[in-house]
Design an enzyme around this catalytic site. Structure first.
Site, PDB file in Angstrom:
ATOM      1  N   THR A 116      31.561  22.652 -11.749  1.00 39.71           N
ATOM      2  CA  THR A 116      30.827  21.773 -10.827  1.00 39.71           C
ATOM      3  C   THR A 116      29.449  21.432 -11.369  1.00 39.71           C
ATOM      4  OG1 THR A 116      31.990  22.766  -8.958  1.00 39.71           O
ATOM      5  CG2 THR A 116      29.965  21.583  -8.457  1.00 39.71           C
ATOM      6  N   GLY A 155      29.160  30.764  -9.835  1.00 41.67           N
ATOM      7  CA  GLY A 155      28.743  32.095  -9.402  1.00 41.67           C
ATOM      8  C   GLY A 155      28.358  32.952 -10.600  1.00 41.67           C
ATOM      9  N   GLU A 398      36.390  26.017  -4.578  1.00 44.19           N
ATOM     10  CA  GLU A 398      37.758  25.966  -5.106  1.00 44.19           C
ATOM     11  C   GLU A 398      38.523  24.775  -4.584  1.00 44.19           C
ATOM     12  OE1 GLU A 398      38.066  28.732  -7.529  1.00 44.19           O
ATOM     13  OE2 GLU A 398      38.867  26.802  -8.082  1.00 44.19           O
TER      14      GLU A 398
END
Ligand SMILES: CCCCCCCC/C=C\CCCCCC(=O)SCCNC(=O)CCNC(=O)[C@H](O)C(C)(C)COP(=O)(O)OP(=O)(O)OC[C@H]1O[C@@H](n2cnc3c(N)ncnc32)[C@H](O)[C@@H]1OP(=O)(O)O
Ligand code: FAD
Length: 633
Positions: A116, A155, A398
């Site tokens: 992303t 993350g 996701e």
């Protein structure tokens, strides 16, 4: 080196270094991160030992060791992406030789999955990060040409990971070949300093997930060896020849793995919320039912049972469907390994709608569990607020829910067209052919009858979508415009499909195994499955009235049966949540502890607030007192 036997919960939970002296909610943003790195490093060490015992296979159901960390971390583990996406992406998308090379340091490296960007999360073909082949040096040059091309959200990217798998547009000899994955080291292993040519940092405080260390990453002429492109499915040869993949969507495969996993993950999140709220509802006495009798357990209010028992049933539904979807995933991955991609579109469609429904349902059901606990559910010490903010993040990450439902709708419309052309369809959509050929039964007030009815709703809405698209095209719209014009109904078709799948798989899997269970267990499981199916028949009564032969009388009987099931489940409710077997140290809730000492635990937790360290806070003398005295009459 410390050597851990395969961790049992007891062993892991007994490690002092994993305990928090001060509740996390009283730590600063920075202290929170440092605290989870402290605990995460101990667990990382243990998991590393564990994973050496069982060679990590991309398609192996994730180990439940992950569950232990889920409880100890209370919040999100910044190492999560290493296990959830970084390693699976390499084992799923790299050649065996590359896997040996990239993972040679075993757990000596910590990775994340950087896809992303600030400007794009959904539309992967619009990603802006570039990887351009330099033929002379046999390298790729990575660049972030714009601010919007900065990787944003991964993350562990901010301060934890020293490697990542990056999705970038592949450029060879001036031609763009679309998004591909690259193995990239981003920090020095020894010093942990960002490597030259990179801009790294964390993206700031969020609604939850505040220990996930979501970060940003910008590339400036950053060079990696050509061999660092993950080349299992497509290759770039030394002379610059591009060998394309048998299916370009295989690049998206790592996301399918997590979407499939999330169904089981949501089962576990819901099990925790149901355990907390049902146990609390058995302890909490409030108000009367019969005026001349003592205050009752709030679990005796039928409306409280209506709020909570659906969460128990849904957790089992997601667990059972999660195993079914995992088996489908493993079979499709096996087929792909043998060169057959036939079932990939079906797996993609199933994983999209089931991931969406499970994460959305987990969100609103956890919130319903929180609200059912009154004011005490609003305390951080109940752990319900954290469960909510953690679960609802999955509705977006996701694959954003709307976008994934539209992907499933794409598959439904294609399947409907195949049904119209008389083609045979996979079992998961064969009901479309039955409907098209008008082979369906009159309504029956049974679990099977409800499942068949819900499938009729899917077929009816899908047909309506196909006709809507056709109508817009006949009025001059391009297909894509007609698709957009029909998207409200397309979402409805996918939602209905997902619900029908969950009801069907839950009921028939329970029915299939019930003969192998003790009578009592079979009875209770069937009650939960019937409650789930009847709940959703009543929720979707409008659609059933439109697309099936159900009558008002049938609905009245279903309502009656639903209330019977609530009464039947009531005596087993606490036993059912106890059977989720989630220890207090993992439940982390003052309201849901096994011993039921709710009020004592609430007070013990409140006294841990730093504000209670003194009877008068210094701000009184510093700020309040001058004002009070000044205005004192
Ligand atoms: C120990 C392990 C524990 C594991 C624990 C997990 C629990 C939590 C874990 C982690 C916490 C947080 C992780 C979060 C990580 C992320 O968020 S990673 C980023 C996620 N991003 C996305 O999901 C992006 C979503 N967007 C897309 O997937 C694509 O852009 C799109 C599918 C929406 C569109 O792709 P596009 O290339 O534009 O395709 P279309 O033109 O729409 O064509 C669709 C056709 O492509 C087929 N297809 C699409 N995707 C896939 C796929 N993944 N696999 C197979 N096939 C796919 C689709 O079937 C269509 O085919 P037809 O043309 O035949 O219809
Ligand atoms: C907690 C968290 C953790 C994350 N972790 C990671 C990670 O580790 N790695 C990573 O790479 N990413 C990660 N992400 C990013 C995540 O994958 C993206 O946020 C997600 O894919 C959605 O993309 P977006 O944010 O750009 O939203 P957008 O796609 O911009 O969506 C915004 C709105 O536009 C709508 N929309 C977009 N496209 C369409 C369409 N075609 N039709 C109809 N409506 C549309 C959406 O439905 C939505 O309502 C994380 C996100 C969160 C919240």
């Amino acid at each position: 080196m410390k050597c851990y036997p395969v961790p049992r919960e007891n062993l892991v939970l007994s490690i002092d270094n994993l305990k928090d002296d001060i509740p996390e909610e009283y730590l600063s943003h920075k202290e929170c991160y440092e605290n989870v790195i402290r605990k995460g490093s101990v667990l990382y060490d243990i998991f590393s030992e564990l994973s050496k015992d069982r060679k990590h296979k991309a398609h192996q159901a994730p180990s439940n060791a992950y569950r232990i960390s889920d409880g100890i971390m209370q919040n999100v583990n910044p190492f999560l992406l290493h296990f959830a996406l970084f390693v699976p992406a390499i084992t799923n998308q790299a050649t065996p030789e590359q896997q040996a090379e990239f993972l040679k340091h075993g757990f000596g490296i910590i990775g994340t999955y950087a896809q992303t960007e600030l400007g794009h999360g959904t539309f992967l073909r619009g990603l802006e990060t570039t990887a351009t082949l330099d033929l002379e040096t046999d390298e790729f040059v990575l660049n972030s040409p714009t601010l919007t091309s900065y990787k944003w959200w991964p993350g562990g990217l901010g301060h934890t990971a020293n490697h990542c798998v990056v999705m970038a547009q592949l450029y060879v000899k001036g031609k763009c070949h679309g998004p591909h994955l690259f193995f990239v080291q981003i920090r020095d292993i020894e010093t942990h300093e960002p490597l030259p040519g990179l801009k790294l940092g964390e993206i700031g405080a969020k609604m939850g997930f505040n220990t996930a260390d979501n970060g940003f990453l910008g590339f400036h002429n950053f060079r990696i060896p050509r061999n660092n492109m993950l080349m299992k499915n497509s290759q770039v040869l030394k002379d610059g020849t591009y060998v394309e993949s048998k299916n370009e969507k295989l690049t998206y495969g790592s996301m399918v793995f997590v979407r499939v996993y999330l169904l089981s993950d949501m089962a576990y999140m819901l099990a925790r919320a149901a355990t907390i709220s049902v146990r609390y509802s058995a302890v909490r006495h409030q108000s009367h039912i019969k005026p001349d009798e003592p205050e009752v357990q709030i679990l005796d209010f039928v409306i409280q049972q209506h709020k909570l028992f659906i969460s128990i049933a849904t957790s089992h539904a997601f667990k059972i469907c999660g195993l079914w979807l995992w088996q489908t995933y493993s079979k499709v991955m096996e087929d792909i390994g043998k060169g057959s991609m036939d079932r990939l579109p079906e797996l993609h469609a199933l994983s999209c709608c089931l991931k969406t429904t499970s994460t959305r349902d987990a969100g609103w059901l956890i919130e319903q569990c929180r609200l059912a606990c009154g004011g005490h559910g609003y305390l951080m010490s109940s752990n319900l607020p954290s469960l909510y903010t953690t679960a609802t993040a999955a509705i977006t990450y996701e694959g954003e829910s709307t976008v994934l439902l539209l992907q499933t709708a794409r598959y439904l419309i294609k399947s409907w067209k195949r049904a119209m052309e008389g083609e045979s369809l996979p079992a998961t959509v064969s009901f479309l052919s039955e409907y098209f050929n008008k082979r369906y039964n009159k309504w029956e007030n049974t679990p099977k009858g409800i499942v068949d009815g819900l499938k009729l709703v899917v077929a009816g809405v899908t047909k309506m979508c196909a006709e809507s698209i056709q109508k817009h095209v006949s009025r001059g719209q391009q297909y894509e415009e007609a698709w957009n014009s029909s998207s409200v109904q397309l979402i409805k078709a996918s939602e209905a499909y997902s619900r029908a799948l969950l009801c069907e798989v839950f009921w028939f899997e329970v029915d299939k195994v019930s003969s192998t269970l003790s009578n009592n267990l079979a009875v209770v499981l069937k009650q939960l499955a019937e409650l789930y199916i009847t709940y959703w028949a009543l929720e979707k009564r409008g659609d059933l009235l439109v697309y099936t032969t159900i009558s008002k009388d049938d609905l009245d009987k279903l309502q009656e049966r639903y209330e019977e099931l609530l009464a039947l489940i009531r005596p087993n409710a606490v036993g059912l949540v106890d059977s989720f077997d989630i220890r207090d140290e993992i439940l982390c809730s003052t309201l849901g502890a096994y011993d039921g000492r709710v009020y004592e635990r609430m007070m013990e937790h409140a006294l841990k607030s730093p504000l209670n360290a003194e009877t008068v806070n210094q701000s009184f003398h510093k700020y309040m007192k001058p004002v009070i005295l000044k205005h004192k009459i």
